[in-house]
Motif scaffolding. Structure first.
Motif, PDB file in Angstrom:
ATOM      1  N   ALA A   1       0.846  -1.189   0.000  1.00 47.12           N
ATOM      2  CA  ALA A   1       0.000   0.000   0.000  1.00 47.12           C
ATOM      3  C   ALA A   1       0.883   1.240   0.000  1.00 47.12           C
ATOM      4  CB  ALA A   1      -0.891   0.012   1.238  1.00 47.12           C
ATOM      5  N   PRO A   2       0.453   2.277  -0.699  1.00 46.73           N
ATOM      6  CA  PRO A   2       1.225   3.516  -0.661  1.00 46.73           C
ATOM      7  C   PRO A   2       1.120   4.150   0.728  1.00 46.73           C
ATOM      8  CG  PRO A   2      -0.810   3.843  -1.861  1.00 46.73           C
ATOM      9  CD  PRO A   2      -0.740   2.388  -1.515  1.00 46.73           C
ATOM     10  N   GLN A   3       2.218   4.666   1.201  1.00 46.55           N
ATOM     11  CA  GLN A   3       2.273   5.345   2.495  1.00 46.55           C
ATOM     12  C   GLN A   3       3.009   6.664   2.298  1.00 46.55           C
ATOM     13  OE1 GLN A   3       1.156   3.707   5.728  1.00 46.55           O
ATOM     14  NE2 GLN A   3      -0.010   2.963   3.982  1.00 46.55           N
ATOM     15  N   LEU A   4       2.703   7.592   3.152  1.00 47.72           N
ATOM     16  CA  LEU A   4       3.351   8.889   3.078  1.00 47.72           C
ATOM     17  C   LEU A   4       4.374   8.997   4.197  1.00 47.72           C
ATOM     18  CD1 LEU A   4       3.172  11.444   1.386  1.00 47.72           C
ATOM     19  CD2 LEU A   4       1.502  12.317   3.022  1.00 47.72           C
ATOM     20  N   SER A   5       5.610   9.303   3.816  1.00 46.73           N
ATOM     21  CA  SER A   5       6.665   9.561   4.783  1.00 46.73           C
ATOM     22  C   SER A   5       6.952  11.053   4.696  1.00 46.73           C
ATOM     23  CB  SER A   5       7.904   8.747   4.418  1.00 46.73           C
ATOM     24  OG  SER A   5       8.970   9.087   5.272  1.00 46.73           O
ATOM     25  N   TRP A   6       7.137  11.705   5.868  1.00 50.91           N
ATOM     26  CA  TRP A   6       7.280  13.151   5.837  1.00 50.91           C
ATOM     27  C   TRP A   6       8.341  13.598   6.825  1.00 50.91           C
ATOM     28  CZ3 TRP A   6       2.529  15.923   3.946  1.00 50.91           C
ATOM     29  CH2 TRP A   6       2.803  17.263   3.664  1.00 50.91           C
ATOM     30  N   ASP A   7       9.557  13.760   6.305  1.00 54.40           N
ATOM     31  CA  ASP A   7      10.607  14.329   7.129  1.00 54.40           C
ATOM     32  C   ASP A   7      10.694  15.810   6.780  1.00 54.40           C
ATOM     33  OD1 ASP A   7      11.255  11.969   8.480  1.00 54.40           O
ATOM     34  OD2 ASP A   7      12.566  11.320   6.856  1.00 54.40           O
ATOM     35  N   ASP A   8      11.416  16.136   5.723  1.00 55.40           N
ATOM     36  CA  ASP A   8      11.489  17.524   5.256  1.00 55.40           C
ATOM     37  C   ASP A   8      10.361  17.840   4.278  1.00 55.40           C
ATOM     38  OD1 ASP A   8      13.770  17.947   6.744  1.00 55.40           O
ATOM     39  OD2 ASP A   8      15.094  17.375   5.087  1.00 55.40           O
ATOM     40  N   LYS A   9       9.996  16.841   3.515  1.00 50.91           N
ATOM     41  CA  LYS A   9       8.930  17.008   2.531  1.00 50.91           C
ATOM     42  C   LYS A   9       8.218  15.674   2.363  1.00 50.91           C
ATOM     43  CE  LYS A   9      11.960  16.073  -1.358  1.00 50.91           C
ATOM     44  NZ  LYS A   9      12.407  16.449  -2.664  1.00 50.91           N
ATOM     45  N   PRO A  10       7.023  15.664   1.792  1.00 52.36           N
ATOM     46  CA  PRO A  10       6.304  14.404   1.630  1.00 52.36           C
ATOM     47  C   PRO A  10       6.968  13.508   0.579  1.00 52.36           C
ATOM     48  CG  PRO A  10       5.049  16.215   0.689  1.00 52.36           C
ATOM     49  CD  PRO A  10       6.240  16.807   1.344  1.00 52.36           C
ATOM     50  N   VAL A  11       7.082  12.234   0.918  1.00 50.78           N
ATOM     51  CA  VAL A  11       7.679  11.245   0.031  1.00 50.78           C
ATOM     52  C   VAL A  11       6.786  10.008   0.032  1.00 50.78           C
ATOM     53  CG1 VAL A  11       9.695   9.764  -0.357  1.00 50.78           C
ATOM     54  CG2 VAL A  11      10.002  12.074   0.538  1.00 50.78           C
ATOM     55  N   LEU A  12       6.491   9.500  -1.148  1.00 50.23           N
ATOM     56  CA  LEU A  12       5.695   8.285  -1.276  1.00 50.23           C
ATOM     57  C   LEU A  12       6.588   7.077  -1.039  1.00 50.23           C
ATOM     58  CD1 LEU A  12       3.026   6.865  -2.166  1.00 50.23           C
ATOM     59  CD2 LEU A  12       4.012   6.854  -4.462  1.00 50.23           C
ATOM     60  N   VAL A  13       6.184   6.193  -0.158  1.00 52.71           N
ATOM     61  CA  VAL A  13       6.874   4.920   0.063  1.00 52.71           C
ATOM     62  C   VAL A  13       5.838   3.815  -0.060  1.00 52.71           C
ATOM     63  CG1 VAL A  13       8.709   5.863   1.508  1.00 52.71           C
ATOM     64  CG2 VAL A  13       6.610   5.051   2.572  1.00 52.71           C
ATOM     65  N   ILE A  14       6.288   2.646  -0.431  1.00 53.36           N
ATOM     66  CA  ILE A  14       5.402   1.494  -0.537  1.00 53.36           C
ATOM     67  C   ILE A  14       5.709   0.578   0.637  1.00 53.36           C
ATOM     68  CG2 ILE A  14       4.699  -0.453  -1.975  1.00 53.36           C
ATOM     69  CD1 ILE A  14       4.006   2.278  -3.166  1.00 53.36           C
ATOM     70  N   ALA A  15       4.686   0.239   1.387  1.00 55.62           N
ATOM     71  CA  ALA A  15       4.857  -0.593   2.578  1.00 55.62           C
ATOM     72  C   ALA A  15       3.954  -1.813   2.476  1.00 55.62           C
ATOM     73  CB  ALA A  15       4.504   0.210   3.822  1.00 55.62           C
ATOM     74  N   PRO A  16       4.306  -2.886   3.167  1.00 56.45           N
ATOM     75  CA  PRO A  16       3.422  -4.053   3.173  1.00 56.45           C
ATOM     76  C   PRO A  16       2.062  -3.679   3.750  1.00 56.45           C
ATOM     77  CG  PRO A  16       5.560  -4.598   4.129  1.00 56.45           C
ATOM     78  CD  PRO A  16       5.520  -3.107   3.939  1.00 56.45           C
ATOM     79  N   ALA A  17       0.988  -4.074   3.078  1.00 55.07           N
ATOM     80  CA  ALA A  17      -0.358  -3.793   3.562  1.00 55.07           C
ATOM     81  C   ALA A  17      -0.801  -4.855   4.557  1.00 55.07           C
ATOM     82  CB  ALA A  17      -1.340  -3.730   2.396  1.00 55.07           C
ATOM     83  N   ALA A  18      -0.186  -6.006   4.473  1.00 56.11           N
ATOM     84  CA  ALA A  18      -0.522  -7.100   5.384  1.00 56.11           C
ATOM     85  C   ALA A  18       0.783  -7.649   5.958  1.00 56.11           C
ATOM     86  CB  ALA A  18      -1.269  -8.198   4.637  1.00 56.11           C
ATOM     87  N   GLU A  19       0.704  -8.165   7.146  1.00 54.22           N
ATOM     88  CA  GLU A  19       1.887  -8.734   7.777  1.00 54.22           C
ATOM     89  C   GLU A  19       2.181 -10.094   7.155  1.00 54.22           C
ATOM     90  OE1 GLU A  19       5.119  -8.302   9.844  1.00 54.22           O
ATOM     91  OE2 GLU A  19       3.530  -6.824   9.920  1.00 54.22           O
ATOM     92  N   THR A  20       3.328 -10.211   6.512  1.00 51.25           N
ATOM     93  CA  THR A  20       3.748 -11.470   5.910  1.00 51.25           C
ATOM     94  C   THR A  20       5.207 -11.705   6.257  1.00 51.25           C
ATOM     95  OG1 THR A  20       4.357 -10.340   3.877  1.00 51.25           O
ATOM     96  CG2 THR A  20       2.160 -11.297   3.945  1.00 51.25           C
TER      97      THR A  20
ATOM     98  N   GLU B   1       9.239 -12.636   5.487  1.00 50.39           N
ATOM     99  CA  GLU B   1      10.209 -12.095   4.528  1.00 50.39           C
ATOM    100  C   GLU B   1      10.256 -12.857   3.207  1.00 50.39           C
ATOM    101  OE1 GLU B   1      14.155  -9.778   5.674  1.00 50.39           O
ATOM    102  OE2 GLU B   1      13.877 -11.615   6.821  1.00 50.39           O
ATOM    103  N   PRO B   2      10.296 -14.195   3.215  1.00 50.05           N
ATOM    104  CA  PRO B   2      10.336 -14.911   1.937  1.00 50.05           C
ATOM    105  C   PRO B   2       9.108 -14.642   1.063  1.00 50.05           C
ATOM    106  CG  PRO B   2      11.030 -16.368   3.702  1.00 50.05           C
ATOM    107  CD  PRO B   2      10.496 -15.117   4.351  1.00 50.05           C
ATOM    108  N   THR B   3       7.942 -14.496   1.674  1.00 48.90           N
ATOM    109  CA  THR B   3       6.732 -14.195   0.906  1.00 48.90           C
ATOM    110  C   THR B   3       6.835 -12.805   0.299  1.00 48.90           C
ATOM    111  OG1 THR B   3       5.421 -15.647   2.307  1.00 48.90           O
ATOM    112  CG2 THR B   3       4.211 -14.012   1.013  1.00 48.90           C
ATOM    113  N   ARG B   4       7.334 -11.832   1.071  1.00 45.78           N
ATOM    114  CA  ARG B   4       7.508 -10.482   0.542  1.00 45.78           C
ATOM    115  C   ARG B   4       8.524 -10.466  -0.606  1.00 45.78           C
ATOM    116  NH1 ARG B   4       7.331  -9.074   6.041  1.00 45.78           N
ATOM    117  NH2 ARG B   4       9.579  -8.744   6.113  1.00 45.78           N
ATOM    118  N   LEU B   5       9.601 -11.235  -0.453  1.00 44.30           N
ATOM    119  CA  LEU B   5      10.610 -11.322  -1.511  1.00 44.30           C
ATOM    120  C   LEU B   5       9.983 -11.853  -2.794  1.00 44.30           C
ATOM    121  CD1 LEU B   5      13.512 -11.385  -2.689  1.00 44.30           C
ATOM    122  CD2 LEU B   5      13.691 -13.707  -1.739  1.00 44.30           C
ATOM    123  N   ARG B   6       9.276 -12.977  -2.693  1.00 42.84           N
ATOM    124  CA  ARG B   6       8.664 -13.561  -3.887  1.00 42.84           C
ATOM    125  C   ARG B   6       7.617 -12.632  -4.482  1.00 42.84           C
ATOM    126  NH1 ARG B   6       9.090 -17.888  -0.562  1.00 42.84           N
ATOM    127  NH2 ARG B   6       6.859 -17.954  -0.127  1.00 42.84           N
ATOM    128  N   ALA B   7       6.854 -11.944  -3.646  1.00 46.02           N
ATOM    129  CA  ALA B   7       5.855 -10.999  -4.152  1.00 46.02           C
ATOM    130  C   ALA B   7       6.540  -9.858  -4.898  1.00 46.02           C
ATOM    131  CB  ALA B   7       5.005 -10.466  -3.007  1.00 46.02           C
TER     132      ALA B   7
END
Length: 185
Positions: free
Chosen positions: A99-118, A120-126
């Motif tokens: 899912a897209p997430q917003l990270s905001w230190d100095d300015k807004p930055v789009l980051v992609i984060a896992p939407a569901a807890e899975t 590491e190997p599943t995230r790698l294959r995905a």
């Protein structure tokens, strides 16, 4: 080089024959840390087997994408049927939704984060499956080729209209082989 090409290139050939970077757990761990996972990733045998199964499915899709040109000779007999490969890649891409997430230190930055807890190997294959889907659905797929050089089993993206091989070394090897065939008596 795209992650999808890096992934399918874990099967390659050298002077001694085919080489599989993912042949053991250490190989997958090293490759994943260098290309697609964080430094804390450690593979298990089950994760390795599932990742190799995914790679074979992606290679089957690459073989279909280069048609009517010949596919890579590396593992052609071991590739799953097209529909099975397509289903596996799509299912794997869905296994760890992001899912897209917003990270905001100095300015807004789009980051992609896992939407569901899975795990590491599943995230790698995905991530690998998603890279393959994006590559195969993107504009570069029209430039996907199989290297025709002797003993080479790699796929590559044709970057120049006159490019015939995946690398200069393969071009040299192909020219030397042609010269040898033409002058052999």
């Amino acid at each position: 080089m795209s992650l999808a090409l890096e992934f399918v290139s874990t099967v390659r050939a050298d002077r001694s024959g085919p080489v599989d970077t993912l042949a053991d757990v250490d190989g997958l761990t090293s490759w994943a840390r260098a290309h697609a996972a964080g430094p804390g990733f450690t593979a298990s045998e089950e994760a390795r087997q599932e990742t190799v199964r995914l790679r074979q499915a992606v290679r089957a899709l690459f073989a279909r994408a280069v048609a009517p040109e010949p596919p890579s000779r590396a593992d052609l007999p071991d590739l799953p049927p097209f529909k099975e490969a397509l289903a596996l890649v799509n299912a794997t891409a869905l296994a760890a939704p992001t899912a897209p997430q917003l990270s905001w230190d100095d300015k807004p930055v789009l980051v992609i984060a896992p939407a569901a807890e899975t795990d590491e190997p599943t995230r790698l294959r995905a991530r690998l499956a998603t890279a393959a889907v994006e590559f195969l659905a993107g504009p570069e797929v029209a430039l996907l080729r199989t290297c025709p050089a002797p003993r080479c089993v790699l796929y590559f993206v044709k970057e120049h209209p006159r490019q015939e091989w995946c690398s200069t070394a393969c071009g040299n090897r192909a020219r030397a082989a042609r010269h040898y065939r033409e002058h052999k008596k």
